[in-house]
Every structure is written in structure tokens, then in C-alpha cells.
Motif scaffolding. Structure first.
Motif: not given
Length: 142
Positions: A105-123
Motif C-alpha cells: 500500500v505504501y508503494a502505491r503513493t510512491l509509484a503514483q508520485r513518480l509517474a506524475a513526475a515523469g519517472g518510473s521504477v525500472l527494476r
């Protein structure tokens, strides 16, 4: 961008040896779900007979509740047959376990904020807790 409905999902095979799922392990899972750190998405009980045959059971499907009680997955059917077979390949004959799909659940916020900033977790890579603790214990002794 619309909010993410789900964050990263992990699949785990939790083994229980020759018995039914251990109440303490189920209790630990329940505590994490109740604390909202994890969202339980799917759960399947797997058993491998002495002859090697794999059987699966969704909670509430059979005569046993496996100590799961009211622990209800949010999205049953998320874990596919291929996922279950791949994870359960390491299950020894005569043993049982749980295939658990949960959202971090905590990672949902991180993933959403990264995506909004044009970033993503690659691995990502997970280091199992016993390995981390063993390494840190060894380093502390040096």
C-alpha cells in the motif's frame, strides 16, 4: 493523471511443512492487512501430495478454512494458474502452503508520485530478511 487504484503487487509462496497453514503465520498476515500496510488481493492454499500432485483451494471453497477465518482477499482470481504452478514448483511432496498476492500500500503513493513526475521504477530486487540480518550481524562482529 488519475490516482492509481493499486500499487506494486507481490506474490509469495509461504510454506508450512506437512501441516496446515500455521495460525501464527496467518495471524502475522492478518496484522499487516489490518494495519493497512498490505492489501490482501488474492490467497490460494496449495498442497502437494506425497505422489507429487498439486491441489489448490481458494478460501471458503472446501471443508477447511485453514485458520483463515474472515481474512478475505480483495480481488480473488488475480493469481493465475501459471503463477501458482511456478511458485508451487518448490513445494516438496507432502507439504502445503499459501500463495499470497498482496499490494504494498505504501508503494502505491510512491509509484503514483513518480509517474506524475515523469519517472518510473525500472527494476526492483528484494534481499530476503534472513540474508540481510545475517550480513549485518557478521559486519557488526568485525
Amino acid at each position: 493523471m488519475s490516482p492509481f487504484t493499486y500499487g506494486p503487487v507481490e506474490l509469495h509462496l509461504v510454506g508450512f511443512g506437512t501441516g496446515d497453514p500455521d495460525p501464527q503465520a496467518v495471524g502475522a498476515l492478518r496484522e499487516l492487512v489490518d494495519s493497512s500496510l498490505l492489501r490482501l488481493l488474492d490467497l490460494v492454499v496449495v498442497s502437494r501430495s506425497e505422489s507429487g500432485e498439486l491441489t489448490t483451494q481458494e478460501p471458503g471453497e472446501g471443508p477447511q478454512d485453514w485458520g483463515l477465518g474472515d481474512l478475505e482477499p480483495a480481488e480473488t482470481g488475480l493469481t493465475g494458474d501459471e503463477d501458482i504452478e511456478e511458485l508451487a514448483a518448490s513445494l516438496e511432496p507432502g507439504t502445503s502452503g499459501l500463495v499470497v498476492a498482496f499490494e504494498l500500500v505504501y508503494a502505491r503513493t510512491l509509484a503514483q508520485r513518480l509517474a506524475a513526475a515523469g519517472g518510473s521504477v525500472l527494476r526492483t530486487e528484494r534481499i530476503p530478511a534472513p540474508v540481510v540480518n545475517e550480513l549485518l550481524d557478521a559486519a557488526a562482529k568485525e
